[in-house]
Design an enzyme around this catalytic site. Sequence first.
Site, PDB file in Angstrom:
ATOM      1  N   ASP A 332       0.842  -1.178   0.000  1.00 12.43           N
ATOM      2  CA  ASP A 332       0.000   0.000   0.000  1.00 12.43           C
ATOM      3  C   ASP A 332       0.894   1.251   0.000  1.00 12.43           C
ATOM      4  O   ASP A 332       1.873   1.307   0.748  1.00 12.43           O
ATOM      5  CB  ASP A 332      -0.871  -0.044   1.261  1.00 12.43           C
ATOM      6  CG  ASP A 332      -1.893   1.061   1.295  1.00 12.43           C
ATOM      7  OD1 ASP A 332      -2.775   1.063   0.424  1.00 12.43           O
ATOM      8  OD2 ASP A 332      -1.817   1.923   2.195  1.00 12.43           O
ATOM      9  N   GLU A 361       1.537   0.396  -4.947  1.00  8.51           N
ATOM     10  CA  GLU A 361       1.011   1.661  -5.450  1.00  8.51           C
ATOM     11  C   GLU A 361       2.145   2.683  -5.470  1.00  8.51           C
ATOM     12  O   GLU A 361       2.480   3.247  -4.433  1.00  8.51           O
ATOM     13  CB  GLU A 361      -0.078   2.194  -4.519  1.00  8.51           C
ATOM     14  CG  GLU A 361      -1.332   1.367  -4.451  1.00  8.51           C
ATOM     15  CD  GLU A 361      -2.325   2.005  -3.478  1.00  8.51           C
ATOM     16  OE1 GLU A 361      -3.438   2.343  -3.902  1.00  8.51           O
ATOM     17  OE2 GLU A 361      -1.986   2.180  -2.294  1.00  8.51           O
TER      18      GLU A 361
END
Length: 644
Positions: A332, A361
């Site tokens: 993340d 990400e």
Amino acid sequence: MKYHYSSESFEKDFTYTGTDLGASWYPDHTLFRLWAPTADDAAILLYESGNAERDDLIRKVPMYRDIQGTWAGCAEGNLNGVYYTCQVTVEGRTIEACDPYARTTGVNGNRAMILDLASTDPENWEQDRDPHFDTPINDSAIYELHVRDLSIERYSGIHHKGKYLGLIEAGTHTKAGVPTGLDHIKALGITHVHLLPVYDYGSVDESFFDHEKYNWGYDPVNFNVPEGSYSTDPFHGQVRVAEFKQMVKGLHDNGISVIMDVVYNHVYRTEGFCFNRIVPGYFSRQDENGKYSDASCCGNDTASERSMVRKYIVDSVNYWADEYHIDGFRFDLVGLIDTITINEIMNTVHKKHPNVIFYGEGWDMPSGVTKKDIPMTTQRNAALVPGFAFFNDTIRDAMRGSVFYEKDPGYACGRTGNRNVLTSCFFGAPGWALNPEQVVNYVSCHDNHTLFDRISTALPDASREERILRNNLASAFSMLSQGIPFLQAGEEMLRTKPGPRKTVLHNSYNSPDRVNSLKWSCAADEDIQETIRYYQGLIALRKAFRCFRMTDRAVIRKNILEKSVENEHVHAFLLTGDNERVIVAFNADTQPFSLNLPDGSWKVCIRGKIAGTRILDTVSENTVIPPLSTLMLVQNPADFGSLS
Ligand code: CA
């Protein structure tokens, strides 16, 4: 003012390199080691229960100051199942905190538990391994799933609703006989399940674990402990560990690899996080005035550049790979974590587990990094982390439209004028990537609208039939592009997240089950069954033809040719594989398009609403791409024995 934590002298004196942090259980004693360089005193408190509200101290185990900022202690006896906390006197205050290296905890993660880890292993755990251990990352098809969403709907037919064990129940189905849960996932053909956070997070009270309480779980509390609310008993620390392992084993036994969504970039409560309590503020980035950096928008950013934070993250990922046989990690907001840490993670894990895949990400985020010239793991820095893949928001936005304007139509909803971007995405070369193995292609994930909802917001007046066609067009483009295909669970079932007054929700992180659950009750609908079959077909075709899974940019440039067509809604490509030649053409026009074909006869694998390895037709010279659809043709009689 904690800036000195990042100084060379602090790191030189207080970087511990051993592998025994936390509690190490042995049959007749347990060793403890805690990194607390700024503490004046430290001890371990042993407890009867894992409930922090109970006053049931057994005894205090003293610790002595040892090397490199650590404290060590030993307690006699077989302490398997005994709970404990760390007591530290620092900056004049004596505090009690959970062990950052806790292997498991009691309810809500306040007290750690000493655990004989081997006692939690399922049968034949030593033989368990990644069913896709020897395949390159872009042979994968990744399915992003929240544990609770899969089973919680009343009609799922799954017994362990909302639990780890609900993922591995075979033979479940709806009243109408439609397969659900594991059987559905298997039939779809995906290779990897990517689980939304399953480490211990803070936003769901585990003591009321049978009440409806929902969260995605992007609020880490104990990074090395499974979340308790997905276990059948969060009060006894060994249960969550044992059931998590059973889940992994059960998925592996069914040919499915397991990826964890890991959220090292921030913690749930900045100053309440155990590491930040034991070594005040060490884990999170602060400026000279003590203000916490907050690029994550969650109150703090992790100081991955500090030696003992880096070690903590490396140790943690390695632990999940080692102890739980996890096959991949999705980071993340990895744009907040430095590239040195990410490379160290990959190198460490790959020594024993070369199969493990990594992606994240890679957005650019302005974080207050505490050291100079430390590059972050962003798409832009992809070349610094070879082997690490990134979510391809380029293809997502090109297909769906901008995430910031819900009425903005992407290619699948009729936008034109984006040919170069779409072509580069089909080639697996969105600009920032070294090669397609760094590119995770997707048109839906847990963030933002589901694909079907997003098409509905862009084209509110379109019929359901038209929206399904556009849905399939977007998914086919994403799935047949070079790179790693990824989809949100339920995309294949036209998943929707219904909000109030006929709206649809784009951020359902704490919405109730009726919004988030997979709706098995609708799965028998003919158009949903048709869509599931379409996705099965796309995945099967990707597996059948190597030319969809090329790894080298130069080879791709040589083997994919874009055909020039006189319609801005149409993209057509000719791919040359080892044996076969393949034509893939996308038509986002509401009119049919007549496509001229190269010499010879061509077998049709995708046309209209049907996709798969069954031959639909044979065509030559030219053929029609129906409106709002994908066409795929194959030429190679020699190889056709493998298709049916
Ligand atoms: Ca929890």
